[in-house]
Design a protein around this motif. Sequence first.
Motif, short mmCIF file in Angstrom:
data_model
loop_
_atom_site.label_atom_id
_atom_site.label_comp_id
_atom_site.label_asym_id
_atom_site.label_seq_id
_atom_site.Cartn_x
_atom_site.Cartn_y
_atom_site.Cartn_z
N GLU A 173 0.84 -1.21 0.00
CA GLU A 173 0.00 0.00 0.00
C GLU A 173 0.87 1.26 0.00
OE1 GLU A 173 -3.14 0.35 -0.31
OE2 GLU A 173 -4.10 -1.53 0.27
N GLN A 174 1.95 1.19 0.79
CA GLN A 174 2.86 2.36 0.84
C GLN A 174 3.50 2.61 -0.51
OE1 GLN A 174 5.94 2.04 3.74
NE2 GLN A 174 4.49 1.83 5.42
N ILE A 175 3.87 1.54 -1.18
CA ILE A 175 4.47 1.69 -2.52
C ILE A 175 3.46 2.37 -3.43
CG2 ILE A 175 5.33 0.42 -4.55
CD1 ILE A 175 6.51 -1.65 -2.67
N LYS A 176 2.24 1.86 -3.37
CA LYS A 176 1.16 2.41 -4.20
C LYS A 176 1.01 3.91 -3.93
CE LYS A 176 -2.67 1.95 -6.67
NZ LYS A 176 -2.63 1.52 -8.05
N LYS A 177 1.07 4.29 -2.65
CA LYS A 177 0.88 5.72 -2.28
C LYS A 177 1.95 6.62 -2.88
CE LYS A 177 -1.58 5.62 2.06
NZ LYS A 177 -1.13 5.02 3.29
N THR A 178 3.17 6.09 -3.03
CA THR A 178 4.23 6.94 -3.60
C THR A 178 4.06 7.10 -5.11
OG1 THR A 178 5.72 5.11 -4.09
CG2 THR A 178 5.94 6.12 -1.92
N GLY A 179 3.15 6.31 -5.70
CA GLY A 179 2.92 6.42 -7.14
C GLY A 179 3.70 5.38 -7.94
N VAL A 180 4.58 4.61 -7.26
CA VAL A 180 5.33 3.57 -7.96
C VAL A 180 4.35 2.46 -8.36
CG1 VAL A 180 7.17 1.84 -7.70
CG2 VAL A 180 7.47 4.13 -6.75
N ALA A 181 4.43 1.98 -9.60
CA ALA A 181 3.37 1.09 -10.12
C ALA A 181 3.70 -0.40 -10.02
CB ALA A 181 3.08 1.44 -11.58
N THR A 182 4.94 -0.72 -9.66
CA THR A 182 5.28 -2.15 -9.62
C THR A 182 6.01 -2.51 -8.32
OG1 THR A 182 7.49 -2.18 -10.57
CG2 THR A 182 5.70 -1.97 -12.12
N VAL A 183 5.74 -3.73 -7.87
CA VAL A 183 6.40 -4.22 -6.65
C VAL A 183 7.21 -5.48 -6.99
CG1 VAL A 183 4.34 -5.54 -5.93
CG2 VAL A 183 6.06 -4.99 -4.26
N VAL A 184 8.40 -5.56 -6.40
CA VAL A 184 9.21 -6.77 -6.53
C VAL A 184 9.18 -7.47 -5.17
CG1 VAL A 184 11.50 -7.71 -7.06
CG2 VAL A 184 10.74 -5.59 -8.16
#
Length: 348
Positions: free
Chosen positions: A98-109
Motif C-alpha cells: 500500500e505504501q508503494i502504491k501511495k508513492t505512485g510507484v506502479a510495480t512491486v518486486v
Amino acid sequence: MSISKSAENLIGKAQEGKDLNRKEIIQLLSLPAKCSSELFAAADKVRKEQVGDEIFLRGIIEFSNHCERNCLYCGLRKGNSKLSHYRMTEDEILATAEQIKKTGVATVVLQSGEDSFYTQDIVCHLIERIRKETDLIITLSIGERPLNDYIAFQHAGANRYLLKHETASAELYKYLRPGCEWKNRSQCLRQLKELGFETGTGNMVGLPGQTPEILADDLLVMKLLDADMLGIGPFIAHPDTPLTGIDHDDLDMTLRVIAAARLITRNTNIPATTALATLHPQGRLLALQAGANVVMPDFTPEIYKTLYDIYPGRTDVGPAVEIISCLEKDFQFIGRTINYSIGHRQVK
Ligand code: SAM
Ligand code: SF4
C-alpha cells in the motif's frame, strides 16, 4: 584522451546494433581503461534512443530472509548462523505494498531467500491480495520453483519474474551454489519466458574465478534468452560467508558489463543496482549514464531491512518516500526524470 581506431570501430559497431560475436564481446570488455568513457557514452546514446530518458521505479519488499540454499557468496545462506531470521506476515506485506502504491510507484518486486514456508498456495494468496487491493504489477524474485508453481503464480496475477543466472560458467555456478546445477537455473528461465512472464536474469561481476570470457558468455546468455530485464551488479564479499575477504573494486568492469548489455540487448530494462550504489557513492548515477534505466528503491520496513543482509554496507536506509525524493534530486542532476508508470519492455 584518444583511443585506437580498432577500439573506436568496435564500439561504433556495437552502437549501431550490429551483432557482436563472443570474441568481439571479450574485446569490448577488455579495452584499455581510457576507452571506458567512449563505451559508456555509446551505451548511453543507445539507452536514450531505445528506452528514452525516463527512469522507471520498482519498489522492492524483501519479505523473508530464510533460505534453504548455501550460496557461497550470500549472507542469507543457510550456513550463516549469525543471521537473525524474519518472515513478514501477509498483512505486513500488504501494508508495505500500500505504501508503494501511495508513492505512485506502479510495480512491486517481492524478494526472498528460497523459503519453502511460502508454499504455492501462500504465494498465490499473497499475489491475489496485492492485485486486488493495490493493483500493483508484481515481480517475483523467490528463486527456483517447479513449473506448476510458476503456472499457478501467473494465474494468480504475477506478471514478472527475476531469476539471475548469476554466472554463465556451469563449473563456477556449481562451486558457488553447492547442490545446484546451471542447467536447472537455465531451464527455469526458459520456462518463465515460455509462460510469458517478463523475465529478468543477470549476473554478478567480480566473482572469484570469473574471466572476461565468462562475462562475455553471461552477456550471450542474456541475449539468447531474450530476457526483458537484466540485473547486473558487483559481487560484494560478506564477512560471514566462505568468500569473506575476496573483495574486488569492480566498479569499472560492472559498468562495462552494463554498457555492453545495453549495446547488445538494446531495449531491455536495466536497473542501476543497489549493489553498485553500495560499492561506490556515485555507482547508481554512473550506471544510469552507462546504459541503465531502472532503479529499485527498497521499501522493506526498517525493522527487517538490516536483516536482509545479502552483503555488507547496503545503502538506501530510511523511509522509502525520502529515498525517492533523494533519487529525484540525483536524477535531475543528470537531466533525467522519474516515470511512475509500469514500464513494460517496449518490444519494437
Ligand atoms: N533467493 C533468490 C535468488 O537467489 O534468486 C532471490 C534473493 S537473492 C538474495 C538476490 C540476488 O542477490 C541474487 O540473485 C544475487 O545475485 C545477489 N547477491 C547475493 N549475494 C551477493 C553478494 N555477496 N554480492 C552481490 N550480490 C549478491
Ligand atoms: Fe539463498 Fe538467493 Fe542468497 Fe542463494 S542468493 S543463499 S538462493 S537468498
